[in-house]
Every structure is written in C-alpha cells, then in structure tokens.
Motif scaffolding. Structure first.
Motif: not given
Length: 200
Positions: A86-88, A102, A104, A158
């Motif tokens: 879910e985050s990376s 990452a 987001n 990101t």
C-alpha cells in the motif's frame, strides 16, 4: 559569327574546367556523378520499423527546473514489479536496475485494459475500445510491466505516476517525465489522461 568567337568560348570553358579541377570541386562533381550509387526506392523511403525493433528506454534520471525556479530530480523507469504494498512499489528493469518508490495519496496509478486473446485491444460490451483507468495500488500485482515516474528527495524516491499495461510496450519509451496526457509513444510522458485513446 567569326571564327575567333568559338575559339574564345572554348578557351573560357577550358579555363573554367581547369579552375574547377584545381580547387577540387570538379573532381568532387565528377566523383559524385560517376561513383555514388543512386538510392533505391527502398533506401529513400524505408518502411516503419516494427515496434519491437524500436529502442526501449529502461530508466533515466534528470534534473528539471520548475516554473517557480526550484530544481527537481526526476526518475523514469520501465520494468517489472518485484514487490508492491500500500505504501511502496519496487521495479526491476531488464538490465538489472532496481528502484523502490514510495506510494502516497498523490501517486496517480493508471491501468490499461488487458488485450483480447487474439492480441487486439480490449473492447467493452458496446464494441468500443476500453480506455485506461485510474486505479488503486492494490490493482498492481507482482510481475506486471509498469512505467514509473517519480521524484527523488535525498535517498528516497516518491512515485508520481505508475502506468501498467499496454502503455509499457516495446518502443514506447518513457516520454519526457511529467508531460500532459498519456502520450502516443516517444516524448509525451506519463501525465494525466485526457479521456482519449490508449498509448499503443
């Protein structure tokens, strides 16, 4: 016309030929007229190469100057998803280059419909070609081919955009980073879709 006039013309022509020969221009003209082969129709108008034969841009990193005068380091990569949460997401390119990004709330994730069994573009019940859709990170699975555009901040990167599916095919390249629209191949980036056809 007197007999002397043709002699004068011949002398002038001979002087011109000697001058060309001395400068080398005459030799070049003679060589190009006799030795260079004329291009065949296939040489002058080659057919478009197959998409699989076009170069594939696997990954790149560049510094861009933004409108406000600040600088940003942008990464672009094409490869297979090695791991995802879910985050990376971690992507590995064919040459072994691996990068973790990452993910987001601002990361845009765009998925192209899988092609039909015969390889043709997927179509809906109404017969119209299905368009790419924005999805959640949970729709991206390990092993899938993706293109990622991200921004480096120190050691971390990101993801700004992740594109999965037909938009990652051979020869389509990475575009120019943060362009507008999914693009139609080289140089249009991975930007926001504008409710139009696919990248293929």
């Amino acid at each position: 016309m007197s007999v002397q006039e043709p002699l004068r013309i011949r002398k002038a022509l001979l002087a011109g030929v000697v001058a060309l020969a001395l400068t080398g221009t005459g030799v070049a003209i003679a060589w190009s007229a006799t030795d260079s082969p004329s291009p065949s129709p296939s040489d002058s108008a080659p057919g478009k190469p197959d998409k699989a034969q076009r170069p594939q841009h696997l990954h790149s990193e560049s510094v861009v100057k933004k409108a406000d005068g600040t600088f940003e380091t942008v990464l672009n990569q094409q490869g297979a998803v090695e791991s995802v949460s879910e985050s990376s997401v971690t992507v590995k390119s064919e040459d072994g280059f691996t990068q973790s990004y990452a993910v987001n709330a601002d990361t845009r994730i765009i998925k192209f419909p899988a092609p039909a069994a015969d390889g043709s573009p997927a179509k809906g019940d109404d017969g119209k070609r299905l368009k790419p859709a924005e999805v959640a990170i949970g729709e991206i699975a390990t092993g899938e081919s993706v293109r990622v555009s991200g921004v480096r901040n120190g050691d971390s990167v990101t993801a700004k955009r992740i594109v999965e599916g037909l938009g990652t095919g051979p020869g389509l390249g990475l575009g120019k980073g943060m362009g507008k629209g999914l693009g139609k191949g080289h140089g249009h980036g991975l930007g926001k879709p504008k409710d139009r056809g696919t990248d293929g």
